[in-house]
Design an enzyme around this catalytic site. Structure first.
Site, mmCIF file in Angstrom:
data_model
loop_
_atom_site.group_PDB
_atom_site.id
_atom_site.type_symbol
_atom_site.label_atom_id
_atom_site.label_comp_id
_atom_site.label_asym_id
_atom_site.label_seq_id
_atom_site.Cartn_x
_atom_site.Cartn_y
_atom_site.Cartn_z
ATOM 1 N N HIS A 27 -54.270 74.889 -16.961
ATOM 2 C CA HIS A 27 -53.515 74.429 -15.896
ATOM 3 C C HIS A 27 -52.225 74.948 -16.220
ATOM 4 O O HIS A 27 -51.384 74.880 -17.133
ATOM 5 C CB HIS A 27 -53.154 72.841 -16.412
ATOM 6 C CG HIS A 27 -52.456 72.054 -15.410
ATOM 7 N ND1 HIS A 27 -53.150 71.182 -14.618
ATOM 8 C CD2 HIS A 27 -51.102 72.076 -14.897
ATOM 9 C CE1 HIS A 27 -52.284 70.634 -13.725
ATOM 10 N NE2 HIS A 27 -51.044 71.184 -14.005
ATOM 11 N N HIS A 29 -48.906 76.792 -13.265
ATOM 12 C CA HIS A 29 -48.639 77.233 -11.646
ATOM 13 C C HIS A 29 -47.961 78.438 -11.840
ATOM 14 O O HIS A 29 -47.427 79.226 -12.675
ATOM 15 C CB HIS A 29 -47.401 75.979 -11.458
ATOM 16 C CG HIS A 29 -48.141 74.674 -11.850
ATOM 17 N ND1 HIS A 29 -48.655 74.159 -11.102
ATOM 18 C CD2 HIS A 29 -47.324 73.767 -12.709
ATOM 19 C CE1 HIS A 29 -48.904 72.878 -11.339
ATOM 20 N NE2 HIS A 29 -48.243 72.443 -12.378
ATOM 21 N N ARG A 120 -56.371 69.404 -5.511
ATOM 22 C CA ARG A 120 -55.746 68.160 -6.525
ATOM 23 C C ARG A 120 -54.913 67.366 -5.311
ATOM 24 O O ARG A 120 -54.318 67.778 -4.336
ATOM 25 C CB ARG A 120 -54.513 68.940 -7.164
ATOM 26 C CG ARG A 120 -53.783 68.320 -8.342
ATOM 27 C CD ARG A 120 -52.745 69.057 -8.983
ATOM 28 N NE ARG A 120 -52.291 68.453 -10.254
ATOM 29 C CZ ARG A 120 -51.196 68.606 -10.803
ATOM 30 N NH1 ARG A 120 -50.132 69.296 -9.980
ATOM 31 N NH2 ARG A 120 -50.927 68.125 -11.980
ATOM 32 N N HIS A 177 -53.314 65.814 -17.389
ATOM 33 C CA HIS A 177 -52.362 65.536 -18.448
ATOM 34 C C HIS A 177 -52.583 63.933 -18.952
ATOM 35 O O HIS A 177 -51.533 63.254 -19.440
ATOM 36 C CB HIS A 177 -50.858 65.351 -17.701
ATOM 37 C CG HIS A 177 -50.548 66.740 -17.219
ATOM 38 N ND1 HIS A 177 -50.948 67.865 -17.688
ATOM 39 C CD2 HIS A 177 -49.782 66.941 -15.923
ATOM 40 C CE1 HIS A 177 -50.321 68.936 -16.728
ATOM 41 N NE2 HIS A 177 -49.938 68.491 -15.542
ATOM 42 N N ASP A 244 -49.563 74.021 -18.879
ATOM 43 C CA ASP A 244 -48.828 73.575 -17.898
ATOM 44 C C ASP A 244 -47.359 74.535 -17.391
ATOM 45 O O ASP A 244 -46.685 73.660 -17.007
ATOM 46 C CB ASP A 244 -48.065 72.013 -17.969
ATOM 47 C CG ASP A 244 -47.666 71.338 -16.905
ATOM 48 O OD1 ASP A 244 -47.971 71.680 -15.747
ATOM 49 O OD2 ASP A 244 -47.028 70.528 -17.166
ATOM 50 N N ASN A 249 -41.627 69.677 -15.310
ATOM 51 C CA ASN A 249 -41.109 68.683 -15.743
ATOM 52 C C ASN A 249 -40.835 68.475 -17.369
ATOM 53 O O ASN A 249 -41.640 68.723 -18.052
ATOM 54 C CB ASN A 249 -41.847 67.444 -15.420
ATOM 55 C CG ASN A 249 -42.042 67.178 -14.061
ATOM 56 O OD1 ASN A 249 -43.153 67.282 -13.736
ATOM 57 N ND2 ASN A 249 -41.142 66.645 -13.265
#
Length: 292
Positions: A27, A29, A120, A177, A244, A249
């Site tokens: 995971h 991005h 997703r 998550h 991530d 975040n």
């Protein structure tokens, strides 16, 4: 680079944990560079660039050989930024798309050829809403026909609502998550117990990423890692992990990716558990090429 603040830590430490050959980050991005891959006009999230070159450098430092790049909402349904990163490391890097629940079969076929392996949907108050229950039921058989999976990113309070729908779908379903549970509420909390029950279904996979999201403590997130360890212990053949990066975040500062890797000492405390979580399980869930 654009002028927005970056969300990733450029001063990450080297982990003390040595990862097995074929270790997979399931995971991440990529953001931009916006000079080449502009953000979607409708996106309310427009972070600093986090291009593929920074991702590759991170993985090379951490000892990660394979990766699944998840399309970010800041780029909307234009998945070209992920396709570009996949093409730079063919076979070793794959992708998860963002798309309409009515995505045509021809587009799935095209994206699959580019290295995408699923789609997703988000169920978070700060993001655009995901597909309806009926849309998920209609889409899932088509995903199964293409060998694709469904990723679900949801708030903990929505686990009970979505679980009955996800439990009946005919394609692999990956919960991102750890369902965004709140570690401060303890393992007996209703949301985590619902997640455990959902995990009993053989097509449900649990991504034990996001300890830093679930935690209310400082690194190394000792309140949250036991939740991940519990899921790995319960479902050793259907758990996967990810950093991530670049951490869209965070509470105060972007997490140190080296520390995140070292949390695996708690999450998968034996060599066998680490091998399954980082190598064997991702190899089973995704269609990776051979390592050079």
């Amino acid at each position: 680079m654009n002028d927005a603040p970056i969300t990733w830590n450029p001063d990450r430490s080297a982990p003390t944990l040595s990862l097995p050959k074929g270790a997979t980050d399931c995971h991440v991005h990529v953001f931009g560079p916006t000079s080449r891959f502009p953000y979607a006009l409708e996106s309310g999230f427009k972070p600093g660039d986090a291009p593929k070159e920074e991702l590759f450098a991170l993985h090379d430092m951490l000892g990660i050989d394979r990766c699944v790049i998840v399309q970010s909402g800041c780029h909307g349904h234009d998945n070209s930024v992920v396709a570009d990163a996949i093409a730079a490391r063919p076979g070793r890097y794959l992708g998860i798309a963002l798309a309409s629940p009515e995505i045509p079969d021809a587009q799935i076929t095209e994206l699959h050829a580019q290295g995408f392996r699923g789609v997703r949907f988000n169920y978070m108050s700060h993001l655009a809403p995901g597909a309806t229950h009926d849309q998920l039921r209609a889409l899932a058989p088509r995903l199964a026909e293409h060998g694709w999976q469904l990723l679900i990113h949801m708030e903990a309070k929505l686990i009970a609502e979505l679980a009955p729908v996800l439990a009946e779908l005919p394609c692999p379903v990956v919960i991102d998550h750890m369902g965004r549970i709140d570690a401060s509420l303890g393992m007996d909390q209703a949301a985590f117990q619902e997640l455990i029950r959902l995990g009993e279904k053989e097509h449900i996979w649990l991504k034990v990423s996001g300890s830093e999201r679930c935690s209310v403590e400082e690194p190394p997130y000792a309140d949250a890692t036991p939740f991940a360890a519990k899921l790995v212990d319960l479902y050793p053949e259907r758990t996967i992990w990810g950093t991530d990066w670049p951490h869209p975040n965070f509470r105060a500062a972007p997490p140190d990716d080296g520390i995140l890797v070292d949390t695996l000492k708690v999450i998968a405390p034996t060599q066998d558990a680490l091998q399954r979580l980082l190598v064997d399980n991702p190899a089973k869930l995704y269609d990776f090429g051979d390592l050079a």
